[in-house]
Design a protein around this motif. Sequence first.
Motif, PDB file in Angstrom:
ATOM      1  N   PRO A  44     -23.386  -9.609  -0.452  1.00  0.00           N
ATOM      2  CA  PRO A  44     -22.915 -10.963  -0.146  1.00  0.00           C
ATOM      3  C   PRO A  44     -23.732 -11.642   0.943  1.00  0.00           C
ATOM      4  O   PRO A  44     -23.857 -12.856   0.957  1.00  0.00           O
ATOM      5  N   ALA A  45     -24.281 -10.886   1.842  1.00  0.00           N
ATOM      6  CA  ALA A  45     -25.022 -11.497   2.945  1.00  0.00           C
ATOM      7  C   ALA A  45     -26.277 -10.683   3.178  1.00  0.00           C
ATOM      8  O   ALA A  45     -26.327  -9.500   2.868  1.00  0.00           O
ATOM      9  N   LYS A  53     -24.667 -16.722  17.812  1.00  0.00           N
ATOM     10  CA  LYS A  53     -24.874 -15.282  17.957  1.00  0.00           C
ATOM     11  C   LYS A  53     -24.973 -14.595  16.601  1.00  0.00           C
ATOM     12  O   LYS A  53     -24.228 -14.919  15.673  1.00  0.00           O
ATOM     13  N   ILE A  54     -25.892 -13.652  16.508  1.00  0.00           N
ATOM     14  CA  ILE A  54     -26.034 -12.873  15.275  1.00  0.00           C
ATOM     15  C   ILE A  54     -25.571 -11.454  15.552  1.00  0.00           C
ATOM     16  O   ILE A  54     -25.971 -10.833  16.537  1.00  0.00           O
ATOM     17  N   LEU A  55     -24.680 -10.984  14.685  1.00  0.00           N
ATOM     18  CA  LEU A  55     -24.113  -9.657  14.845  1.00  0.00           C
ATOM     19  C   LEU A  55     -24.676  -8.772  13.755  1.00  0.00           C
ATOM     20  O   LEU A  55     -24.675  -9.145  12.583  1.00  0.00           O
ATOM     21  N   THR A 105     -26.468  -8.994   8.550  1.00  0.00           N
ATOM     22  CA  THR A 105     -26.426  -9.686   9.833  1.00  0.00           C
ATOM     23  C   THR A 105     -25.483 -10.872   9.636  1.00  0.00           C
ATOM     24  O   THR A 105     -25.615 -11.637   8.690  1.00  0.00           O
ATOM     25  N   HIS A 106     -24.546 -10.962  10.538  1.00  0.00           N
ATOM     26  CA  HIS A 106     -23.483 -11.938  10.400  1.00  0.00           C
ATOM     27  C   HIS A 106     -23.615 -12.969  11.521  1.00  0.00           C
ATOM     28  O   HIS A 106     -23.819 -12.600  12.669  1.00  0.00           O
ATOM     29  N   ASN A 145     -20.991 -18.540   4.760  1.00  0.00           N
ATOM     30  CA  ASN A 145     -22.107 -17.605   4.591  1.00  0.00           C
ATOM     31  C   ASN A 145     -23.380 -18.129   5.265  1.00  0.00           C
ATOM     32  O   ASN A 145     -24.399 -18.357   4.621  1.00  0.00           O
ATOM     33  N   LEU A 146     -23.264 -18.335   6.522  1.00  0.00           N
ATOM     34  CA  LEU A 146     -24.386 -18.888   7.286  1.00  0.00           C
ATOM     35  C   LEU A 146     -25.601 -17.964   7.267  1.00  0.00           C
ATOM     36  O   LEU A 146     -25.469 -16.752   7.456  1.00  0.00           O
ATOM     37  N   GLN A 147     -26.753 -18.551   7.027  1.00  0.00           N
ATOM     38  CA  GLN A 147     -28.016 -17.808   7.105  1.00  0.00           C
ATOM     39  C   GLN A 147     -28.923 -18.526   8.087  1.00  0.00           C
ATOM     40  O   GLN A 147     -29.204 -19.704   7.876  1.00  0.00           O
TER      41      GLN A 147
END
Lengths: 266, 237
Positions: free
Chosen positions: A63-64, B39-41, B68-69, B167-169
């Motif tokens: 999904p990501a 912030k990226i987790l 990566t979220h 779903n940010l990229q």
Amino acid sequence: MLRALWTSASGMEAQQTNLDVISHNIANVNTVGFKRSRANFEDLIYQDVRDPGVLSSTQNRVPAGIQIGLGVKVSDVAKMFSQGSLIKTDNPLDLAIQGDGFFKIEMPDGSEAFTRAGNFQLDNEGYIVNPEGYRLSPNIQISAPETVISISVSPNGKVVVVRNSGGQQTTEEVGDIKLYRFMNQAGLKAIGQNLFKYTEASGEPIEGDPNTDGFGKITQGFLEASNVNIVEEMVNLIVAQRAYEVNSKGIITADEMLRTVSTLKS
Amino acid sequence: MAVNFQPIYILASGGSRAVDQLDTITNNISNANTSGFKKILMREMSQKIPENVGQTGDLLVFPRFRDTHVINSQGTLIKTDNPLDLAIEGEGFFQVETNVGRFYTRNGHLFINNEGFLVDQNGGYVLDTNEQRIKLNTNGRIDITTKGEIYQNGQLVATLRVVNLQNLQPVGNSYYNGQEQPTQKYSIRQGFLEGSNINIVKEMVEMINSHRRFDIYMNLAKSLDQLEGRLNEIGKA
């Protein structure tokens, strides 16, 4: 080698630029007509370790994605053209602009420059010049300065002198001060000596009379102080220093990890 | 081989995850002063290898990267007094048209370019609710309401397009991609910029965490290697 090393280095470099900009602002806290700058940052590109939406097995899609950023860069150092406060000087050739607009200055090489610093003087030929001796454009000449009793500049830029010639007082209009503004002020290029040059980014200068069409009005006997707020700059200085420190910790951590790797095989 | 080498590979992949974690953390830290940065987790998961039966059965589980979220929480607002600095309070992103496609950003550090269009710091055109570029006049002050309506000389010129994203990229240059969703839960603040939402204390703790974690894996790998060395000594006549 670890990406973290270069990522942290980019952070330290960006904070160094930030510090340069802040200290330049602080150094010019008392400069007439000075406009403060602000460094802005943006993130660098990302390495796509795994794209989102690829197949993780024959049926499943992830999904990501996995994206690892590579640090930061300075995107621009923008001048802030907010109004500076006015300081009363009572000098007739100290002119402050209240509102939008710049004075035009004729450079010795014949080109044009623009300024908000209105600390003008008369030169030996009676021209209104800036402290460097560059003439205000369009030129204004006051002939026979010894007979002049007073010079007055109206809010819309008319320069009028009162003379005492042979015991008789006469008034004489010697010229108009024009103001100039730009589509994109932030695109002006600072060249030092309180002067700006126009660029393709700022667009060509647009001429106008003071106090009309949104141009600022001219206030005689005042100077525009720099718009640097020293409290804000000190806070920015602290933030920049701490950010620099924390980035250096990233380098130390990455270095220690590499040392661990190098001692893995004894 | 006397020693089962599988644990060493597991430890190596754990160490590799710790390095990725450090990479992500240092990227967050280096962007601590970047306007609109989120912030990226790094999220991890474990992966069982059922085919790899080995001596220890099915118990072997590798640590693995999941994704990566992007943590899309509100950053602090910083007052700049620049009329073209805009911060979004609440949900939403501005839409920007660049020469490589349309992106979204929370970095509202805007300019008017030499043709009078409203652009961001990379020269990308900011779009209005009709997905058109925004043209402004040369003179007259610009007032922007909390709903993103741009007024100039008392006239409504355009309304900024603000959409929320799922779903940010991250794309870089302060841009993001994602799936658009309509939102009304925002308020635009003129004369402010949104700082990054990095909490430097948390990042420092995470950095120590990744460092120690790496050390543990590597020390264990070293111990396993030494164990193997002993076995070789036993084998010597």
